[in-house]
Motif scaffolding. Structure first.
Motif, PDB file in Angstrom:
ATOM      1  N   ARG A  63      -8.928  88.361  11.458  1.00 24.30           N
ATOM      2  CA  ARG A  63      -8.498  87.940  12.788  1.00 24.30           C
ATOM      3  C   ARG A  63      -7.914  89.118  13.573  1.00 24.30           C
ATOM      4  NH1 ARG A  63      -5.880  83.930  11.250  1.00 24.30           N
ATOM      5  NH2 ARG A  63      -3.788  84.843  11.099  1.00 24.30           N
ATOM      6  N   ARG A  64      -7.111  89.956  12.912  1.00 23.07           N
ATOM      7  CA  ARG A  64      -6.553  91.128  13.595  1.00 23.07           C
ATOM      8  C   ARG A  64      -7.660  92.089  14.030  1.00 23.07           C
ATOM      9  NH1 ARG A  64      -2.706  90.569   9.516  1.00 23.07           N
ATOM     10  NH2 ARG A  64      -3.730  92.136   8.231  1.00 23.07           N
ATOM     11  N   GLN A  67      -9.408  90.627  17.060  1.00 24.24           N
ATOM     12  CA  GLN A  67      -8.554  90.680  18.242  1.00 24.24           C
ATOM     13  C   GLN A  67      -8.366  92.103  18.762  1.00 24.24           C
ATOM     14  OE1 GLN A  67      -5.042  88.660  16.784  1.00 24.24           O
ATOM     15  NE2 GLN A  67      -5.809  86.626  17.365  1.00 24.24           N
ATOM     16  N   ARG A  69     -10.684  94.289  19.245  1.00 21.46           N
ATOM     17  CA  ARG A  69     -11.790  94.584  20.168  1.00 21.46           C
ATOM     18  C   ARG A  69     -12.319  96.006  20.029  1.00 21.46           C
ATOM     19  NH1 ARG A  69      -9.694  91.512  25.707  1.00 21.46           N
ATOM     20  NH2 ARG A  69      -9.435  89.455  24.759  1.00 21.46           N
ATOM     21  N   THR A 134      -0.793  94.583  14.407  1.00 16.73           N
ATOM     22  CA  THR A 134      -1.635  94.121  15.497  1.00 16.73           C
ATOM     23  C   THR A 134      -2.077  95.327  16.328  1.00 16.73           C
ATOM     24  OG1 THR A 134       0.355  93.702  16.825  1.00 16.73           O
ATOM     25  CG2 THR A 134      -0.619  91.836  15.627  1.00 16.73           C
TER      26      THR A 134
END
Length: 251
Positions: A63-64, A67, A69, A134
């Motif tokens: 997921r990180r 996210q 990109r 993150t």
């Protein structure tokens, strides 16, 4: 429900309700293995908990990465150290310990086009994702365009959080395209709000002395940006000819 369909046992239902997919799928085979190998109850529970934790960590990592990109996933192992004419390999490898992220410091890759600046910046970001941080990757121009549109729509405060919240923000290609005063002011807000609050990685094809040209020849704003960036920063200089021009050069 047909005669051949039986309701799920209470344990299956509870594990589903508690969202414990690994335990739900593996509790029975692991119980058989536990009986065969004379595991204690604690050993059996530990194996189930380890598997559930590993699955959850894997999902969080994916997921990180999504996210963040990244345009393309890059790693340090893929980097071609033989092409740049000059690069401090030990310095770069040290950065992958990610101490600068813990310290909310900055890394700035300076060099001409096609020398691997974006590769190394992306690889640092990918490594940070693997370590639980993150990350967000964006070109400097994309940041400016996004914030400019948000400002016009009255959503500046919400959109700015996108760039101030991540543990690591990667600003790629600073200086590749000219930035007007409004754009320079927007970028300054991002850099200023992240100062000593979150780590930055920046790639640029311009030496620091030429940065006023990036920011609309505003020497005051440029000094303010450099003051914040370089207070806690490590600069990586990369010299040589473009790797993307390698084949033409060798003809």
């Amino acid at each position: 429900m047909t005669d051949t369909q039986l309701p799920d046992p209470p344990l299956e239902l509870n594990l589903k309700y508690l969202k414990l997919p690994f335990m739900r799928e593996h509790h029975h085979p692991l119980a058989q293995k536990a009986a065969k190998n004379s595991w204690s109850h604690e050993d059996y529970l530990e194996k189930l908990a380890d598997g559930e934790a590993a699955l959850r960590k894997d999902r969080s990592t994916k997921r990180r990465i999504n996210q963040a990109r990244f345009p393309v996933i890059k790693t340090l192992d893929q980097f071609n150290w033989t092409w740049p004419k000059k690069i401090n390999r030990l310095q770069v490898q040290q950065l992958f310990r990610l101490q600068f992220v813990k310290q909310s410091a900055n890394v700035i890759f300076l060099g001409g086009v096609g020398l691997g600046k974006t590769h190394l910046a992306s690889a640092l970001g990918y490594e940070a994702c693997l370590k639980g941080y993150t990350v967000l990757f964006a070109t400097a121009i994309d940041v400016i365009n996004t914030l400019s549109a948000a400002q016009a729509a009255g959503r500046m405060k919400q959109e700015l959080k996108k760039y101030t919240r991540p543990s690591l923000l990667i600003l790629d290609e600073l200086g590749f395209l000219p930035i007007d005063k409004a754009g320079a002011d927007l970028l300054f807000q991002v850099i200023s709000q992240r100062y000593e609050q979150g780590a930055l990685v920046i790639t640029s094809n311009r030496a620091y002395k030429d940065w006023p040209e990036i920011f609309n020849n505003d020497s005051t704003l440029t000094s303010a940006i450099l003051d914040r960036l370089l207070h806690h920063a490590e600069t990586v200089l990369i010299q040589g000819k473009s790797f993307r021009m390698k084949e033409q050069i060798e003809l």
